[in-house]
Design an enzyme around this catalytic site. Structure first.
Site, PDB file in Angstrom:
ATOM      1  N   THR A 235      25.075 -54.134  21.967  1.00 24.06           N
ATOM      2  CA  THR A 235      25.146 -55.596  21.825  1.00 24.06           C
ATOM      3  C   THR A 235      24.514 -56.308  23.015  1.00 24.06           C
ATOM      4  O   THR A 235      24.381 -57.529  22.991  1.00 24.06           O
ATOM      5  CB  THR A 235      26.603 -56.056  21.683  1.00 24.06           C
ATOM      6  N   ALA A 236      24.143 -55.576  24.050  1.00 22.15           N
ATOM      7  CA  ALA A 236      23.440 -56.078  25.245  1.00 22.15           C
ATOM      8  C   ALA A 236      24.304 -56.960  26.138  1.00 22.15           C
ATOM      9  O   ALA A 236      23.789 -57.544  27.093  1.00 22.15           O
ATOM     10  CB  ALA A 236      22.160 -56.829  24.847  1.00 22.15           C
TER      11      ALA A 236
ATOM     12  N   LYS B 109      31.261 -51.461  37.241  1.00 18.95           N
ATOM     13  CA  LYS B 109      31.966 -52.406  36.363  1.00 18.95           C
ATOM     14  C   LYS B 109      33.394 -51.935  36.121  1.00 18.95           C
ATOM     15  O   LYS B 109      33.667 -50.743  36.016  1.00 18.95           O
ATOM     16  CB  LYS B 109      31.219 -52.571  35.046  1.00 18.95           C
TER      17      LYS B 109
ATOM     18  N   GLU C  66      25.528 -42.661  -4.061  1.00 22.68           N
ATOM     19  CA  GLU C  66      25.324 -41.238  -3.771  1.00 22.68           C
ATOM     20  C   GLU C  66      23.849 -41.006  -3.456  1.00 22.68           C
ATOM     21  O   GLU C  66      22.971 -41.606  -4.075  1.00 22.68           O
ATOM     22  CB  GLU C  66      25.714 -40.379  -4.979  1.00 22.68           C
TER      23      GLU C  66
ATOM     24  N   ARG D 169      28.604 -41.219  21.262  1.00 19.67           N
ATOM     25  CA  ARG D 169      29.556 -41.870  22.166  1.00 19.67           C
ATOM     26  C   ARG D 169      30.974 -41.341  21.979  1.00 19.67           C
ATOM     27  O   ARG D 169      31.831 -41.543  22.838  1.00 19.67           O
ATOM     28  CB  ARG D 169      29.528 -43.391  21.947  1.00 19.67           C
TER      29      ARG D 169
ATOM     30  N   THR E 103      26.810 -56.044  28.311  1.00 19.53           N
ATOM     31  CA  THR E 103      26.901 -55.443  29.643  1.00 19.53           C
ATOM     32  C   THR E 103      25.562 -55.510  30.364  1.00 19.53           C
ATOM     33  O   THR E 103      25.494 -55.814  31.557  1.00 19.53           O
ATOM     34  CB  THR E 103      27.359 -53.977  29.527  1.00 19.53           C
TER      35      THR E 103
END
Length: 338
Positions: A235-236, A204, A48, A105, A238
């Protein structure tokens, strides 16, 4: 304008170095020492979150500096609980400075029976007593409409333009700005206009989430120094694949300018082993040691821009003036040397 002598800053644990840097910049602006309000933000054994503010904030104009980055839920709860503590301590106004807005997102329903989490977070922030939000490069600008309070969305593109003009001095005519997907074209076009460069797009197609089936370059990048522009690198995967496709299409070299360096999982290793010559991110999310140590990752500061935005908000003057490179240039003076 506040009747008090200065805006008051308080920080959670998400990005203390940025909060300290903002306070330092505000000290320079005002000619008096501006520090972070003395407070403790701790966790009990069951995790908490507990907040205690040690200074009197009655009637003060308070600015909470807190990104909702990883761990997103903990940092979001810190923000809400700090806001509640300030509201119950009779602060005059509470502004949330959220350099990186998590859950952005999830801004729409992509399929049946899914949430719109960005709207839920907006509701939580408003109900906590926050009266204004200051953020940077929202993933989707329509998220501003999820709030029933004012939202100032700053942009990294003017800062990136200053950096590009310094880093690529004498080579500006070689540059090509690239959007890594169709959804980011508006952001890429904005930077392309600022540096007077042409625009290309990497289209893409995905077979399923997380897997890219095909990438195709729209536009001629032959012999160009390509600059990929986006709001977020996670995550790099793409990003690195887009750089490969650009090189295969005849690009001379590839650099990337990404606002928020989430850099999850194998991201640093992927960037280090990619064909990209450099990745430039901001410090909206506190960089990890691997990110700081990476030889081809560079971090540009946002403290000068946020410090001025906080000052303008407190003064009741224009925040949108910071969208102009002519305004940001003097603020960043000394950061880039010729």
């Amino acid at each position: 304008m506040s009747t008090k002598s200065a805006p008051k800053l308080i920080s959670g644990n998400a990005n203390r170095p940025l909060a300290t840097a903002i306070a330092r910049r505000m000290s320079l602006h005002r000619g008096v020492s501006v520090g972070l309000v003395d407070a403790r933000v701790e966790r009990f054994n069951d995790q908490e979150i507990f907040v205690e503010v040690y200074e009197n904030v009655r009637g003060e104009d308070m600015f909470i500096i807190q990104s909702t980055s990883n761990p997103a839920n903990d940092n979001l709860m810190e923000l809400l609980i700090i806001a509640d503590a300030l509201r119950r301590s009779s602060a005059a106004r509470i502004t949330a400075v959220i350099p990186y807005f998590g859950y952005a997102r999830q801004d729409r329903r992509t399929k049946a029976r899914t949430p719109i989490s960005a709207k839920l977070v907006a509701n939580l922030i408003t109900q906590a007593g926050i009266e204004r939000v200051l953020t940077l490069d929202l993933h989707a600008t329509q998220i501003q409409g999820f709030f029933d309070i004012p939202v100032d969305n700053l942009y990294a593109s003017p800062v990136f333009a200053l950096d590009i003009e310094h880093e690529f001095k004498g080579r500006m005519d070689e540059l090509m700005v690239v959007s890594p997907d169709v959804g980011g074209v508006a952001r890429a076009r904005e930077l392309a206009k600022r540096i007077n460069a042409p625009l290309s797009i990497v289209d893409k197609r995905r077979e399923k989430a997380g897997e890219i089936a095909e990438m195709k370059v729209i536009g001629d990048v032959t012999g160009k120094t390509c600059i990929i522009v986006d709001d977020m690198v996670d995550t790099a995967g793409t990003l690195c694949k887009a750089a490969e496709v650009l090189m295969e299409s005849g690009a001379k070299e590839v650099h990337s300018y990404i606002t928020h360096g989430v850099m999850s999982g194998p991201a640093v290793e992927r960037v280090a082993n990619s064909v990209m010559k450099s990745l430039v991110i901001t410090d909206s999310i506190q960089p990890t040691k691997p990110v700081v140590d990476a030889t081809n990752i560079r971090i540009v500061p946002t403290a000068p821009m946020f410090a001025q935005a906080i000052q303008n908000t407190w003064n009741g003057t224009s925040v949108s003036s910071l969208f102009d490179a002519d305004t940001l240039g003097p603020i960043y003076e000394g950061t880039y040397t010729t």
